[in-house]
Design an enzyme around this catalytic site. Structure first.
Site, mmCIF file in Angstrom:
data_model
loop_
_atom_site.group_PDB
_atom_site.id
_atom_site.type_symbol
_atom_site.label_atom_id
_atom_site.label_comp_id
_atom_site.label_asym_id
_atom_site.label_seq_id
_atom_site.Cartn_x
_atom_site.Cartn_y
_atom_site.Cartn_z
ATOM 1 N N GLY A 1 5.365 7.589 1.128
ATOM 2 C CA GLY A 1 5.795 6.481 -0.092
ATOM 3 C C GLY A 1 5.079 5.512 0.316
ATOM 4 O O GLY A 1 3.795 5.632 0.212
ATOM 5 N N VAL B 1 4.481 0.755 1.057
ATOM 6 C CA VAL B 1 5.023 -0.401 1.612
ATOM 7 C C VAL B 1 5.391 -1.181 0.742
ATOM 8 O O VAL B 1 3.921 -1.717 0.490
ATOM 9 C CB VAL B 1 4.093 -0.120 3.066
ATOM 10 C CG1 VAL B 1 4.468 -1.582 3.368
ATOM 11 C CG2 VAL B 1 4.120 0.832 3.198
ATOM 12 N N ASP C 1 0.111 10.405 16.902
ATOM 13 C CA ASP C 1 -0.608 10.474 15.258
ATOM 14 C C ASP C 1 -1.299 8.958 15.630
ATOM 15 O O ASP C 1 -1.892 8.051 14.564
ATOM 16 C CB ASP C 1 -0.189 10.211 13.827
ATOM 17 C CG ASP C 1 -0.943 10.400 13.047
ATOM 18 O OD1 ASP C 1 -1.889 11.043 12.958
ATOM 19 O OD2 ASP C 1 -0.478 10.207 11.962
ATOM 20 N N LYS D 1 8.639 0.126 4.114
ATOM 21 C CA LYS D 1 8.743 1.220 4.023
ATOM 22 C C LYS D 1 9.816 2.206 3.251
ATOM 23 O O LYS D 1 10.662 1.899 3.267
ATOM 24 C CB LYS D 1 8.349 1.744 4.982
ATOM 25 C CG LYS D 1 7.375 3.021 4.951
ATOM 26 C CD LYS D 1 7.331 4.098 6.244
ATOM 27 C CE LYS D 1 6.635 3.272 7.207
ATOM 28 N NZ LYS D 1 5.969 3.854 7.667
ATOM 29 N N GLY E 1 0.432 -0.992 0.154
ATOM 30 C CA GLY E 1 0.262 -0.357 0.083
ATOM 31 C C GLY E 1 0.906 1.580 -0.402
ATOM 32 O O GLY E 1 1.787 1.249 -0.377
ATOM 33 N N LYS E 2 -0.042 2.626 0.498
ATOM 34 C CA LYS E 2 0.804 3.550 0.368
ATOM 35 C C LYS E 2 0.800 3.962 1.216
ATOM 36 O O LYS E 2 -0.389 3.935 2.007
ATOM 37 C CB LYS E 2 0.089 4.734 -1.017
ATOM 38 C CG LYS E 2 0.742 5.799 -1.027
ATOM 39 C CD LYS E 2 -0.413 6.530 -2.156
ATOM 40 C CE LYS E 2 0.791 8.184 -2.138
ATOM 41 N NZ LYS E 2 0.172 9.268 -3.344
ATOM 42 N N GLY E 3 2.047 4.530 1.949
ATOM 43 C CA GLY E 3 2.163 5.456 3.309
ATOM 44 C C GLY E 3 2.050 6.789 3.445
ATOM 45 O O GLY E 3 1.670 7.265 2.139
ATOM 46 N N GLY E 4 2.753 7.700 4.649
ATOM 47 C CA GLY E 4 2.566 9.147 4.829
ATOM 48 C C GLY E 4 3.640 8.733 4.171
ATOM 49 O O GLY E 4 3.726 10.190 3.406
#
Length: 433
Positions: free
Chosen positions: A149, A151, A259, A166, A144-147
């Site tokens: 970029g 993963v 967060d 990541k 998937g896509k993280g904060g």
């Protein structure tokens, strides 16, 4: 790109064991040398090769959405955006996407159906991308896509276990994101707790920075809530009790997460919940220098932040770090002095959502949401779900209240309160993600 070029990409990638590739090559070469290959002959050749077993291919765990077979043929008219460890280009424009012939699309689809490739690997190869490694890790799939970029699901070439990797893409490596990425790496190195996702190592491959974590096979809590908007009480209490203990551990080590939200809570099929993403973490009781009205730096801030009006410039400038729906009122008023109550409030917002199907202040406008957080108490959770026990509703009030004398003082106290509602077997008692 024709099918033979696609085949050369497969050869270059090393994704399929050499002996299996040799069988495919023999069949295809017999059919195509000196003749014009046809789709029927290529598919016949591939289907004639006995598919290797999952064990032979050393396939990763069968994960929801990742290895479910979905025909590439159904998306021939859509512009797919694949991403690769080398360039991590999820945001590729339509002009950068290669158009593929029906023959190569069906060839890729057949390789997926036969179990030689998964969908992501086939998409990468169709784009001519053959790099499936980062340092010592073989990249198996995109998670998937993280904060920062992206993963990836990876595997150390010398070990059996799978990892989550990541990546900070070259195209997104702004000074601020690079600082956060390196900050997260440094913070995690010395932390060890059963409910914190375990950091393994970090590295650099070319111009790509990456960090490696243990792999959690149950996805994240956000995905679970999208599937089941309201969770059973024992599931919700067990997850939050585990995360609260991880938060208590962070606080004891002088760290505020800043967060906590469903997307940063990962789940495992064995019933474990773990907290991840320390990129926004900060030290407790160390005031961060905030600019005063004259533009000077001033670290003195001894007044009661609860009486300070909201500085809207903090919102528009991006100096408030975190996610609005889970952010504490004091985090909005005084973002330069992290305190444990911020994380406790975020835990409360997450538990509230798990039991009611909504965040405490479900407003569309960000400014209105901020004002509501600063001036209003959330609605009683039982208004949304009358099955919530009074004790749990009271716990939520104490985690989310604006009244300081009513707020819980530690994440450990939250876990202790939840223990009474948590099955002794934990989530392993048949609760499935």
């Amino acid at each position: 790109m024709d099918s033979s070029t696609f085949y050369q990409s497969i050869l270059a990638s090393g994704l399929i064991p050499p002996e299996t590739l040799a069988k495919i090559a023999t069949f295809i070469q017999k059919r195509t040398i000196g003749t014009v290959s046809t789709l029927d002959s290529i598919l016949f050749d591939i289907s004639a090769v006995e598919p290797v077993s999952l064990e032979q291919l050393q396939r990763p765990p069968k994960l929801k959405k990742i290895f479910k077979h979905e025909s590439i043929l159904t998306t021939t008219n859509k512009k797919q955006t694949a991403f690769n460890p080398a360039d991590a280009t999820l945001d590729a424009s339509a002009d950068e996407h290669k158009d593929h012939t029906p023959e190569e699309m069906q060839l890729a689809d057949e390789l997926i159906r036969q179990g030689f490739l998964n969908r992501w690997q086939a998409e990468q190869l169709l784009e001519g991308k053959t790099k499936f490694s980062l340092g010592e890790y073989r990249i198996v799939d995109a998670i998937g896509k993280g904060g920062y970029g992206y993963v990836f699901l990876g595997r150390n070439v010398s070990q059996e276990h799978y990892t989550a990797i990541k990546v900070l893409p070259i195209t997104k490596a702004t000074p601020e994101l690079s600082r956060r990425f390196m900050h997260e790496i440094e913070v995690q190195k010395e932390l060890r707790h059963p409910n914190l996702v375990r950091f393994i190592e970090s590295g650099q491959d070319g111009n790509v920075d990456y960090m490696v974590h243990e792999f959690m096979d149950g996805g994240d809590l956000r995905s679970l809530l999208r599937h089941d908007a309201i969770l059973p009480l024992d599931t919700a209490t067990t997850i939050i009790a585990q995360i609260a203990r991880a938060v208590q551990y962070l606080h004891e080590n002088g760290i505020i997460h800043r967060d906590i939200k469903p997307a940063n809570i990962l789940l495992s099929s064995d019933g474990t919940a773990k907290l991840i993403d320390l990129g926004l973490s900060a030290l407790i009781d160390v005031p961060q220098t905030a600019p005063n009205q004259n533009g000077n730096q001033n670290g003195n801030d001894d007044d009661d932040s609860s009486s300070r009006p909201l500085d809207s410039s903090l919102i528009t400038s991006g100096r408030v770090a975190g996610t609005v729906d889970y952010m504490a009122p004091d985090q909005l008023r005084n973002p330069y002095r992290p305190v444990p109550s911020w994380d406790i409030y975020s835990l409360g917002c997450t538990l509230y959502q798990m039991l009611t199907g909504t965040v405490p202040f479900p407003l569309n406008d960000t400014q209105e949401k901020f004002r509501a957080k600063l001036n209003e108490e959330p609605k009683d959770a039982r208004i949304y779900n009358q099955a919530i026990p009074y004790d749990i509703a009271d716990l939520l009030r104490s985690m989310l209240s604006l009244q300081r004398n009513y707020v819980l003082t530690s994440a450990g106290a939250v876990a202790d309160r939840l223990d009474a509602w948590t099955p002794s077997e934990g989530l392993a008692r048949g609760v499935k993600f």
